[in-house]
Write a protein that holds these residues in place. Structure first.
Motif, PDB file in Angstrom:
ATOM      1  N   LEU A  43       0.826  -1.204   0.000  1.00 51.12           N
ATOM      2  CA  LEU A  43       0.000   0.000   0.000  1.00 51.12           C
ATOM      3  C   LEU A  43       0.865   1.260   0.000  1.00 51.12           C
ATOM      4  O   LEU A  43       0.476   2.288  -0.563  1.00 51.12           O
ATOM      5  N   GLN A  44       2.036   1.186   0.639  1.00 48.73           N
ATOM      6  CA  GLN A  44       2.956   2.315   0.599  1.00 48.73           C
ATOM      7  C   GLN A  44       3.607   2.461  -0.769  1.00 48.73           C
ATOM      8  O   GLN A  44       3.886   3.579  -1.216  1.00 48.73           O
ATOM      9  N   VAL A  45       3.837   1.335  -1.439  1.00 47.30           N
ATOM     10  CA  VAL A  45       4.396   1.388  -2.794  1.00 47.30           C
ATOM     11  C   VAL A  45       3.396   2.062  -3.738  1.00 47.30           C
ATOM     12  O   VAL A  45       3.773   2.887  -4.577  1.00 47.30           O
ATOM     13  N   SER A  46       2.118   1.737  -3.588  1.00 49.31           N
ATOM     14  CA  SER A  46       1.088   2.389  -4.398  1.00 49.31           C
ATOM     15  C   SER A  46       1.028   3.882  -4.103  1.00 49.31           C
ATOM     16  O   SER A  46       0.788   4.700  -5.003  1.00 49.31           O
ATOM     17  N   LEU A 195      -6.612   8.975  -2.475  1.00 47.01           N
ATOM     18  CA  LEU A 195      -6.966   7.612  -2.097  1.00 47.01           C
ATOM     19  C   LEU A 195      -5.762   6.863  -1.527  1.00 47.01           C
ATOM     20  O   LEU A 195      -5.845   6.232  -0.461  1.00 47.01           O
ATOM     21  N   ALA A 196      -4.628   6.928  -2.229  1.00 46.18           N
ATOM     22  CA  ALA A 196      -3.439   6.180  -1.819  1.00 46.18           C
ATOM     23  C   ALA A 196      -2.890   6.687  -0.484  1.00 46.18           C
ATOM     24  O   ALA A 196      -2.430   5.894   0.347  1.00 46.18           O
ATOM     25  N   THR A 197      -2.934   7.997  -0.261  1.00 44.86           N
ATOM     26  CA  THR A 197      -2.432   8.559   0.996  1.00 44.86           C
ATOM     27  C   THR A 197      -3.290   8.119   2.172  1.00 44.86           C
ATOM     28  O   THR A 197      -2.766   7.736   3.229  1.00 44.86           O
ATOM     29  N   ALA A 198      -4.604   8.169   1.981  1.00 42.60           N
ATOM     30  CA  ALA A 198      -5.512   7.779   3.067  1.00 42.60           C
ATOM     31  C   ALA A 198      -5.305   6.315   3.458  1.00 42.60           C
ATOM     32  O   ALA A 198      -5.262   5.972   4.644  1.00 42.60           O
ATOM     33  N   ILE A 199      -5.158   5.442   2.481  1.00 44.18           N
ATOM     34  CA  ILE A 199      -5.009   4.017   2.778  1.00 44.18           C
ATOM     35  C   ILE A 199      -3.607   3.700   3.303  1.00 44.18           C
ATOM     36  O   ILE A 199      -3.449   2.912   4.242  1.00 44.18           O
ATOM     37  N   ALA A 200      -2.581   4.329   2.728  1.00 40.22           N
ATOM     38  CA  ALA A 200      -1.204   4.067   3.172  1.00 40.22           C
ATOM     39  C   ALA A 200      -0.984   4.505   4.611  1.00 40.22           C
ATOM     40  O   ALA A 200      -0.137   3.943   5.319  1.00 40.22           O
ATOM     41  N   SER A 201      -1.740   5.502   5.075  1.00 42.22           N
ATOM     42  CA  SER A 201      -1.578   5.977   6.453  1.00 42.22           C
ATOM     43  C   SER A 201      -1.918   4.894   7.472  1.00 42.22           C
ATOM     44  O   SER A 201      -1.459   4.947   8.619  1.00 42.22           O
ATOM     45  N   LEU A 202      -2.678   3.901   7.063  1.00 36.62           N
ATOM     46  CA  LEU A 202      -3.074   2.820   7.973  1.00 36.62           C
ATOM     47  C   LEU A 202      -1.925   1.852   8.246  1.00 36.62           C
ATOM     48  O   LEU A 202      -1.936   1.146   9.264  1.00 36.62           O
ATOM     49  N   VAL A 203      -0.942   1.804   7.343  1.00 32.85           N
ATOM     50  CA  VAL A 203       0.174   0.847   7.488  1.00 32.85           C
ATOM     51  C   VAL A 203       1.522   1.559   7.423  1.00 32.85           C
ATOM     52  O   VAL A 203       2.547   0.926   7.190  1.00 32.85           O
TER      53      VAL A 203
END
Length: 294
Positions: A43-46, A195-203
């Motif tokens: 998810l961080q790569v995305s 979208l990617a920032t919001a999801i990557a913040s979780l991991v």
């Protein structure tokens, strides 16, 4: 001597294929672990893919003083979600299996695109298309070998990438009939960042300086692939040039072996070759169909 449009298109598509393979192998290293480096979540790569690609396209957008015109936000939203899922699934599967295998499986997306085009765009399928699709599915079965010890559960992630990628292709096709190319790229990457920032913040785990550079290479590499791919598609008919995207399989295999020592086995190579053969046959049929419709 000036090169023909077809030759220019082939060169551009081959460059796009090389960049696609490069970004995927970099994602594999980030998510699977380069030597001496910790891993980052896919998810961080995305996140890196969207952030740095968006920076490039935004610079072009504002540098050329573009303005938004008739933006189809809902369709963009669908395309962004599907594109995010496609990219993340490819990055994730690549970190778990041989890169050429993951890439070959993701190339099943034309099968999904064909089905969705029939379902939503009311395009005719015909027995020739079904035959080509059947060849590609057969190749996938040879590569995957379900029910044997050679089957890899990570292949399901690559299959999901193919499903999402097929849906994204339909969304792109619908957008290109409604909006300018640069606007599509600008809006897509801008929404993708959110979208990617919001999801990557979780991991989130803070990357090292080297990993930041690798994330930049993923984003810029993907932007370069988008640019080369799109420019190639504008030179000649898509059905003529699309088979050359399969050269990314060769690039992926070479880079994967060079960096990680991974190579597909004989059966996986045969399955990939069958998938490519079916894809080339499908593209040839589409070219003939386009010529007859003129």
């Amino acid at each position: 001597m000036i090169a023909s449009p077809l030759l220019r298109a082939v060169v551009a598509m081959t460059i796009a294929s090389a960049f696609i393979a490069f970004t995927t192998v970099m994602a594999k290293g980030l998510a699977g672990g380069f030597a001496g480096e910790s891993t980052l979540h896919p998810l961080q790569v995305s996140f890196g893919r969207f952030v740095f690609a968006s920076m490039l396209w935004s610079s072009i957008w504002f540098g050329t003083r573009q303005r938004l015109e008739s933006v189809h936000w809902r369709l963009h939203g669908i395309r962004v979600v599907l594109g995010y899922l496609t990219g993340t699934a490819i990055f994730w599967s690549a970190s778990l299996m041989v890169l050429a295998d993951a890439t070959a499986i993701s190339f099943l997306s034309p099968v999904v695109t064909l089905f969705l085009a029939w379902l939503f765009l009311r395009e005719r399928v015909g027995w020739r298309r079904i035959f080509a699709v059947g060849i590609m599915v057969t190749g996938a079965m040879v590569l995957l070998r379900p029910g044997t010890a050679a089957f890899q559960p990570a292949a399901f992630i690559a299959l999901f990438a193919a499903l999402a990628g097929g849906g994204e292709s339909i969304a792109i096709k619908m957008l290109t009939n409604r909006e300018r190319l640069l606007q599509i790229l600008f809006v897509n990457n801008l929404l993708g960042v959110v979208l990617a920032t919001a999801i990557a913040s979780l991991v989130w785990v803070w990357p090292s300086p080297v990993q930041w550079l690798q994330l930049v290479s993923v984003g810029v590499g993907m932007a370069a692939a988008q640019l080369s791919f799109t420019w190639s598609m504008r030179q000649v008919e898509a059905s003529v040039i699309m088979p050359f995207i399969y050269t990314s399989l060769l690039f992926a295999a070479v880079m994967d072996f060079w960096l990680f020592g991974d190579l597909p086995d004989l059966w996986a190579g045969l399955g990939a070759a069958i998938i490519v053969g079916g894809g080339v046959l499908l593209a040839w049929q589409e070219s003939r169909r386009s010529e007859r419709s003129k």
